[in-house]
Design an enzyme around this catalytic site. Structure first.
Site, PDB file in Angstrom:
ATOM      1  CG  ASP A  12       8.282 -46.773 -15.995  1.00 29.71           C
ATOM      2  OD1 ASP A  12       9.047 -46.653 -15.023  1.00 29.71           O
ATOM      3  OD2 ASP A  12       7.656 -45.813 -16.475  1.00 29.71           O
TER       4      ASP A  12
ATOM      5  CG  HIS B 149       9.063 -43.631 -13.053  1.00 31.06           C
ATOM      6  ND1 HIS B 149       8.702 -44.071 -14.309  1.00 31.06           N
ATOM      7  CD2 HIS B 149       8.960 -42.278 -13.085  1.00 31.06           C
ATOM      8  CE1 HIS B 149       8.410 -43.026 -15.069  1.00 31.06           C
ATOM      9  NE2 HIS B 149       8.550 -41.928 -14.350  1.00 31.06           N
TER      10      HIS B 149
ATOM     11  CB  SER C 262       6.566 -39.606 -15.533  1.00 35.70           C
ATOM     12  OG  SER C 262       7.774 -40.006 -16.094  1.00 35.70           O
TER      13      SER C 262
END
Ligand SMILES: *[C@@H]1O[C@H](CO)[C@@H](O)[C@H](O)[C@H]1NC(C)=O
Ligand SMILES: *[C@@H]1O[C@H](CO)[C@@H](O)[C@H](O)[C@H]1NC(C)=O
Ligand SMILES: *[C@@H]1O[C@H](CO)[C@@H](O)[C@H](O)[C@H]1NC(C)=O
Ligand SMILES: *[C@@H]1O[C@H](CO)[C@@H](O)[C@H](O)[C@H]1NC(C)=O
Ligand SMILES: *[C@@H]1O[C@H](CO)[C@@H](O)[C@H](O)[C@H]1NC(C)=O
Length: 634
Positions: free
Chosen positions: A146, A214, A521
């Site tokens: 990520d 994220h 996600s």
């Protein structure tokens, strides 16, 4: 030494043929290509694949700086800057399965203010209100590909964890900008990063440190330690805790603000295989479906991870509910869809001091039911340069300062004007609040921070219009967000965030330590966490057994026993949710476990562009003399 001389000789011979075939046309534009050469056994840090060593050596001789990555653990191949002609020449070399341009993938969040500035699609969610007790998943290692990690978050404290056995873990904690080995601990046991191959590092961190948020959010959702009293400024409050709080986290920063390069993703897979992770979690994918499994770095990387006993969990993307929108659909991957958004962030409109209309949005406005504010229809507030069409939708530079100053503005929706643009226009011109119409975006609340803004459905819009029409001095107010106490299906994600992000922080507040996001996600790391818990209960289980346990125990109703619906409210089918919603209790004790065999996967490859000679190169588990089913041949 003898072997080395032999390599040099062979590579010299090879170099000349490489040149001839490529034609070496001058000035031809180069790009990064991935050269995929099948499996590599885990050996001594160098490739176990003879063809790989040969080809790479010759390339290094020819174009010293061309090689971006060399894959030698689990996966064999490399990424290099080549011209199209050179790529074509390389694709004909022995041992080469495929050569393809390095694709750029994107994070699988949907709409959110955090990502709007990068023009990807992001959405928002909420929180697990769970207790602090259970500590499932002990000692399993979840690798996360990520945007990196913000290690200072409370979610990554390691106080209840013992040191990891060095026989299990071979990974490292890389040094980078604002990140060193003291940022790793018994929770974050490894961290690596991969620089973007295009070399444009403008303000870019070369570091495992997350500058996007994220990766931090995903890691905390999968394996964050319990943090009591977490909330996003009072919303979604409760204990924030990962799906598998006893698991360790290994960080592979393969994405930056520019997206996720396929060449980096493959490098992350290769390192994760060598490091010894149990589970890999990828909340990212192609913006479109890559139909060719020979050119999909996630399908390829995951295949090799699974052959090495690692369960790979990927998000399905957020292109649904339309057909053929599932990304990461290879059968060896556990592909996760997001279920309907459960927690509703309601921000209501009060018309004329009494009529309440339900709106959707997150704002921390401090205006109240009383006093009320003048309400104006944007169409009637256009400035003299704008056309009516633009003014109706509150497009940039369409409204008149004097007309909207101190008022709440009612804007219509338009495909070409985002809700964030509307907010900017109204705010810049002195409006004090905004009501906008949007049936689609209402499904997931947007964060408007301190500005009183809400989205209403088109049915309610006509009520507001006729109220404005029928009243000489229409008044309204937009109330700050409340979180209705509704029981609802699906996954709510409040999780750790960057400790310094002004974009997530309403004016005048301290930086948020947690943030609300949604999209597949956020669903993916829940399943990664569950996979880690299942694996810790059943350490000998293969990736396909772990996948089977999670799928066969899933339910086709949500946790209120209602049918699962799609974003548009239609009844969902197995094509939307797959096996159903995960059940974290029963996945540990499945009645049945279906083991998918190597042969099943190989046959699948036969039907997707690979022939038996490719398969001998890519699968270390292929039985000798494997042939494709007859009807699969092209
Ligand atoms: C790794 O290297 C050692 C010594 O250099 C050698 O004995 C061993 O066979 C190698 N392992 C593999 C799997 O090639
Ligand atoms: C890591 O960085 C911190 C903060 O900059 C510093 O205090 C510490 O000494 C560094 N540790 C190592 C091992 O370099
Ligand atoms: C409001 O009034 C205008 C004309 O004054 C009319 O065209 C429009 O249909 C009315 N809208 C509603 C929702 O009543
Ligand atoms: C999950 O499984 C448990 C045990 O089998 C069962 O009692 C529970 O109802 C299931 N939950 C859902 C939402 O189906
Ligand atoms: C298998 O496919 C590759 C191209 O993908 C081709 O070069 C090769 O000749 C094929 N092998 C056989 C045995 O058909």
């Amino acid at each position: 030494m003898k072997g080395l001389n032999m390599f040099m000789l062979l590579s010299l011979l090879f170099t000349s043929s490489f040149l001839i075939e490529s034609g070496a046309s001058q000035g031809e534009k180069e790009g990064v290509y991935i050269v995929y050469m099948g499996f590599a056994t885990l050996a001594n840090g160098s490739s176990s694949n003879y063809h790989h060593t040969l080809l790479l050596n010759s390339l290094l001789k020819q174009k010293k700086n061309a090689v971006v990555h060399s894959y030698t653990h689990g996966i064999s191949g490399f990424a290099a800057r080549l011209s199209a002609a050179e790529a074509q020449a390389v694709s004909k070399k022995p041992g080469v399965v495929s050569v393809f341009p390095d694709p750029v993938f994107k994070l699988h969040t949907t709409r959110s203010w955090d990502f709007l500035k990068y023009e990807t699609d992001v959405e928002i969610y909420s929180t697990p209100n769970s207790d602090t007790s259970s500590s499932g998943g002990s000692d399993t290692i979840i690798g996360i590909l990520d945007t990196g990690i913000w290690p200072e978050s409370d979610s990554f404290k390691d106080k209840d964890l013992s040191p990891i056995a060095s026989s299990r873990w071979k990974g490292i904690c890389m040094h980078g900008d604002d990140f060193n080995s003291s940022n790793c601990n018994r929770k974050i046991i490894g961290a690596r990063y991969y620089a973007d191959p295009d070399g444009e590092e403008d303000g870019q961190f070369n570091s495992p440190r997350d500058t996007v948020g994220h990766g931090t959010h995903v890691a905390a959702t999968a394996a964050g330690s319990a943090v009591p009293g977490a909330s996003y400024y009072g919303l979604a409050s409760g204990t924030a805790k990962g799906g598998s709080p006893g698991s360790r986290i290994a960080v592979y920063r393969v994405c930056s603000e520019n997206g996720c390069f396929g060449s980096n993703i493959l490098a992350g897979f290769a390192d994760a295989i060598a490091d010894g992770v149990d589970i890999l979690s990828l909340s990212l994918g192609a913006a479109f479906v890559i139909p060719d499994f020979k050119k999909d770095p996630i399908a390829i990387g995951a295949f090799h991870a699974v052959e090495n006993g690692i369960t790979v969990v990927c998000s399905a993307g957020n292109q649904g509910p339309y057909s053929e929108t599932v990304a990461n659909g290879a059968p060896w991957i556990l592909t996760v869809a997001a279920t309907t958004i459960d927690r509703d962030f309601e921000s209501d409109v009060v018309l004329g001091g009494n009529k309440v209309i339900k709106g959707e949005g997150i704002n921390f406005a401090d205006i109240q039911k009383s006093p009320v504010y003048p309400l104006i229809y944007a169409k009637t507030a256009k400035n003299k340069y704008a056309d009516e069409e633009n003014a109706r939708s509150c497009a940039p530079d369409s409204l008149d300062n004097d007309l909207i100053k101190g008022k709440i503005v009612f804007c219509e929706n338009s495909d070409s004007v985002s809700d964030v643009d509307q907010k900017e226009e109204v705010k810049n011109k002195g409006g004090i609040g905004l009501i906008s119409i949007d049936d689609q975006k209402r499904a997931v609340a947007t964060n408007y921070k301190e500005f009183p803004m809400t989205l209403i459905g088109s049915k309610d819009a006509s009520e507001i219009l006729s109220y404005i029409n029928s009243t000489e001095h229409p008044v309204a107010t937009v109330l700050p967000t409340k979180e209705p106490d509704i029981a609802a299906p699906g996954v709510n994600i409040l999780a750790a965030w960057l400790g310094n992000d002004p974009e997530a922080t309403p004016e005048g507040k301290k930086p948020a330590q947690f943030n609300l996001l949604s999209g597949t996600s956020m669903a993916c790391p829940h399943v990664s966490g569950l996979a880690a818990v299942v694996k810790s209960y059943h350490p000998s289980w293969s990736p396909s057994a772990v996948k089977s346990a999670i799928m066969t125990t899933a339910s086709q109703t949500d946790n209120t026993r209602a049918s699962i619906t799609t974003e548009t409210g239609a009844r969902a089918t197995a094509y939307d949710y797959g096996a159903g919603e995960i059940n974290t209790t029963s996945a540990l004790e499945p009645g049945l476990v279906y083991e998918t065999t190597t042969i099943d996967y190989l046959n699948f490859l036969c039907y997707h562009g690979y022939n038996a000679s490719d398969i001998a190169i890519i699968s270390k588990n292929a039985p000798p003399g494997f042939t494709c089913p007859k009807e699969s041949s092209p």
